[in-house]
Design a protein around this motif. Structure first.
Motif: not given
Ligand code: GLN
Length: 309
Positions: A91, A94, A96, A214-218, A230, A238-239, A269
């Motif tokens: 990734l 970012r 953030e 900051n794990p995958p969080y989408i 993206v 990673a997403l 995160e």
């Molecule tokens: N902030 C990232 C994005 O919006 C996602 C990062 C994540 O999944 N850790 O693409």
């Protein structure tokens, strides 16, 4: 063609292709090509660009117009003021995430200061002067390019950082980044805590002062809606945080207390709409004090921090 016109044409082509921040990227690509900074570009804007320059520049513009991320063309991204090599296996760090690192660094520094103060008092002035507080140990899960752990090691004194990732390719890049930034980091491959676990349940596990991630969080269903840069070029692993985006948090929150020292910190995160879920999840474990949610510069929930009881 004057350099100024060349860059305007670059910007126009990028805008037409739907590239966000076309004006910035048109300048960045010129600077990348010439190996110069923006000040030099500004000073040279009225100079004629030769044919070769024009051709090379438009080749780069074409690449970016096909929605390849700028950072995959230049090969790097700045994070916390340090340079990180990036590529399709990680990734792109970012902005953030700088909120997470800044907050973590603040905590680590404050703890170090108060530990030094306590030692000073308990050992008397002279001994206190010669003994520094113990090294703080940090575990960075899902380290990707290594941006989080490496930045922390750069910013904080006497930090021992272990960084883990499931991807061998990501770890190879993270190792390069640590070397280029001149910090020693222990990199381990594995699925979250599996990387540091000895496998023997009875054995005492290593514990840390801080676990950061900051794990995958989408949400899986939203991946297809992300911008082309993206969804087509960054690693989906990673997403994608599963159907509600919370899969990795469930596992990290459930297990992290075992790997934290008493009073140790868990720093994560999170997505802008995940604060409440994380708060509930952390409260339910009974292993942490009340979690605190921190916002990013855009005013959205971005970081959750909590302390082990
Ligand atoms: N902030 C990232 C994005 O919006 C996602 C990062 C994540 O999944 N850790 O693409």
């Amino acid at each position: 063609m004057k350099t100024r016109i060349l860059i305007k044409e670059g910007e126009y082509r990028l805008t037409k292709a739907g590239v966000p921040d076309a004006a910035i990227d048109a300048e960045e690509l010129y600077c990348f090509m010439k190996g110069c900074d923006k000040v030099i570009l500004f000073l040279n804007k009225e100079q004629e660009a030769d044919k070769e320059t024009e051709e090379e520049y438009f080749r780069l513009i074409e690449k970016r117009a096909s929605r390849i991320p700028l950072q995959h063309i230049t090969g790097k991204q700045e994070f916390m003021g340090f340079d990180f090599k990036v590529g399709p296996d990680v990734l792109i760090p970012r902005q953030e995430t700088e909120v997470l690192v800044t907050e973590a660094a603040k905590i680590l520094r404050e703890e170090r200061k108060s530990a030094a103060g306590a030692r000073h008092k308990s050992r008397g002035k002279l001994l206190g002067l010669f003994s520094s507080p113990p090294v703080q140990e940090v575990l960075d899960l899902c380290c990707g390019s290594g941006a989080i752990g490496i930045s922390l090691a750069k910013i904080c004194e006497d930090l021992s950082v272990t960084a883990t990732d499931i991807s061998e390719e990501a770890l190879a890049l993270a190792r390069e980044n640590a070397k280029a930034n001149r910090v020693e980091i222990e990199f381990l491959k594995g699925d979250l805590f599996e990387a540091i676990d000895t496998g023997e349940k009875s054995k005492r596990v290593k514990t840390y002062d801080m676990i950061i991630s900051n794990p995958p969080y989408i949400k899986s269903s939203l991946i297809a809606l992300l911008q082309n840069e993206v969804k087509d070029h960054e690693p989906v692993g990673a997403l994608d945080g599963g159907s509600d985006g919370l899969n990795f948090y469930r596992r990290i929150v459930a297990d992290s207390y075992r790997y934290l020292k008493n009073d140790g910190w868990l720093m994560l995160e999170i997505g802008y709409d995940q604060g409440e879920s994380l708060r509930d999840m952390i409260r339910e474990t009974g292993h942490f004090r009340e979690p605190e949610i921190i916002r990013d510069l855009a005013g959205r929930d971005r970081v959750v921090k909590c302390r082990k009881v």
